[in-house]
Design a protein around this motif. Structure first.
Motif, short mmCIF file in Angstrom:
data_model
loop_
_atom_site.label_atom_id
_atom_site.label_comp_id
_atom_site.label_asym_id
_atom_site.label_seq_id
_atom_site.Cartn_x
_atom_site.Cartn_y
_atom_site.Cartn_z
N PHE A 97 0.87 -1.17 0.00
CA PHE A 97 0.00 0.00 0.00
C PHE A 97 0.91 1.22 0.00
O PHE A 97 1.83 1.31 0.81
N GLN A 98 0.67 2.16 -0.94
CA GLN A 98 1.54 3.32 -1.08
C GLN A 98 0.74 4.63 -1.01
O GLN A 98 0.28 5.13 -2.02
N PRO A 99 0.59 5.20 0.18
CA PRO A 99 0.00 6.54 0.27
C PRO A 99 1.07 7.59 -0.01
O PRO A 99 2.26 7.36 0.23
N ALA A 100 0.65 8.73 -0.54
CA ALA A 100 1.58 9.82 -0.82
C ALA A 100 0.88 11.15 -0.54
O ALA A 100 -0.34 11.26 -0.67
N PHE A 101 1.69 12.13 -0.17
CA PHE A 101 1.14 13.46 0.10
C PHE A 101 2.16 14.51 -0.32
O PHE A 101 3.35 14.37 -0.05
N GLY A 102 1.69 15.56 -1.00
CA GLY A 102 2.59 16.63 -1.42
C GLY A 102 1.82 17.85 -1.87
O GLY A 102 0.64 18.02 -1.54
N PHE A 143 -3.39 7.36 -3.15
CA PHE A 143 -3.45 6.05 -2.50
C PHE A 143 -3.29 5.01 -3.59
O PHE A 143 -4.07 5.00 -4.55
N ALA A 144 -2.28 4.13 -3.46
CA ALA A 144 -2.01 3.13 -4.50
C ALA A 144 -1.89 1.75 -3.90
O ALA A 144 -1.44 1.57 -2.76
N TYR A 159 -5.51 6.04 -6.90
CA TYR A 159 -6.48 7.13 -6.86
C TYR A 159 -5.73 8.37 -6.39
O TYR A 159 -4.87 8.28 -5.50
N GLU A 160 -6.03 9.52 -6.98
CA GLU A 160 -5.39 10.76 -6.54
C GLU A 160 -6.42 11.88 -6.44
O GLU A 160 -7.42 11.89 -7.16
N HIS A 161 -6.13 12.81 -5.56
CA HIS A 161 -7.01 13.95 -5.31
C HIS A 161 -6.15 15.19 -5.19
O HIS A 161 -5.16 15.19 -4.46
#
Length: 192
Positions: A97-102, A143-144, A159-161
């Motif tokens: 699971f790969q969450p990301a934030f930027g 979220f990947a 999914y990206e927002h």
């Protein structure tokens, strides 16, 4: 502001090998369905990304990897690029699971002219064909679910927002929600 974000992103990516020289770089190429929530803007987006090695100095926040990302709309609507941090949480031997934030910068429409009369053709066109982003600099959240196909190849559904969340701006905030698939190629350092 835009140049400051790019300078920080470049510094983080370039310092990666110094901070953790035993992890991979990853180039990504993908496609997303564009503007899923409002579906005012059409056309898929072509995406490219570069993810750097884990930053050992950030081990207190689960050792993230820096990323650079670009998303380009095939109908010449809203494009955006971003930089931030991504985490990799293993779920099994080959799935994570790969969450990301930027932060991201978009070239979309901020808002319609509220002083224009309701029947103004330009106001009607923008309100019915464009997502009204509110600001050009927005948060970027992803979220990947990532599958490691081989030592060097990955595939992920994600999914990206992008949104300002009433923090980076106020008022208009239609944002964008995209979902898609990406393929990755890793090199250097070996497997995680």
């Amino acid at each position: 502001m835009k140049s400051s974000v790019l300078a920080v992103a470049a510094a983080v990516l370039l310092s990666g090998p110094v901070l953790a020289d035993d992890h991979d770089w990853e180039f990504r190429l993908g496609v997303t369905a564009h503007d899923l929530s409002d579906h005012v803007e059409d056309g898929p987006n072509i995406t490219v990304g570069l993810v750097g090695p884990e930053i050992e100095a950030f081990s207190l926040i689960w050792t993230p990897r820096p990323y650079l990302y670009g998303s380009f709309n095939t109908n010449s609507l809203t494009n955006f690029g971003g930089a931030g941090l991504e985490w990799d949480f293993p779920l099994s031997e080959n799935i994570s699971f790969q969450p990301a934030f930027g932060l991201s910068y978009n070239d979309g429409v901020r808002d319609i002219d509220r002083n224009a009369p309701p029947n103004d053709p330009n106001r009607i066109r923008l309100a019915t064909t464009r997502s009204l982003m509110g600001e050009h600099i927005l948060f970027h959240t992803t979220f990947a679910l990532n599958l490691e196909v081989s030592e060097n190849v990955t595939v992920a559904a994600y999914y990206e927002h992008i949104s300002h969340g009433q923090i980076l701006g106020s008022g208009r905030n239609q944002a964008l929600d995209n979902a898609g698939i990406r393929f990755g190629y890793r090199w250097g350092g070996g497997r995680y």
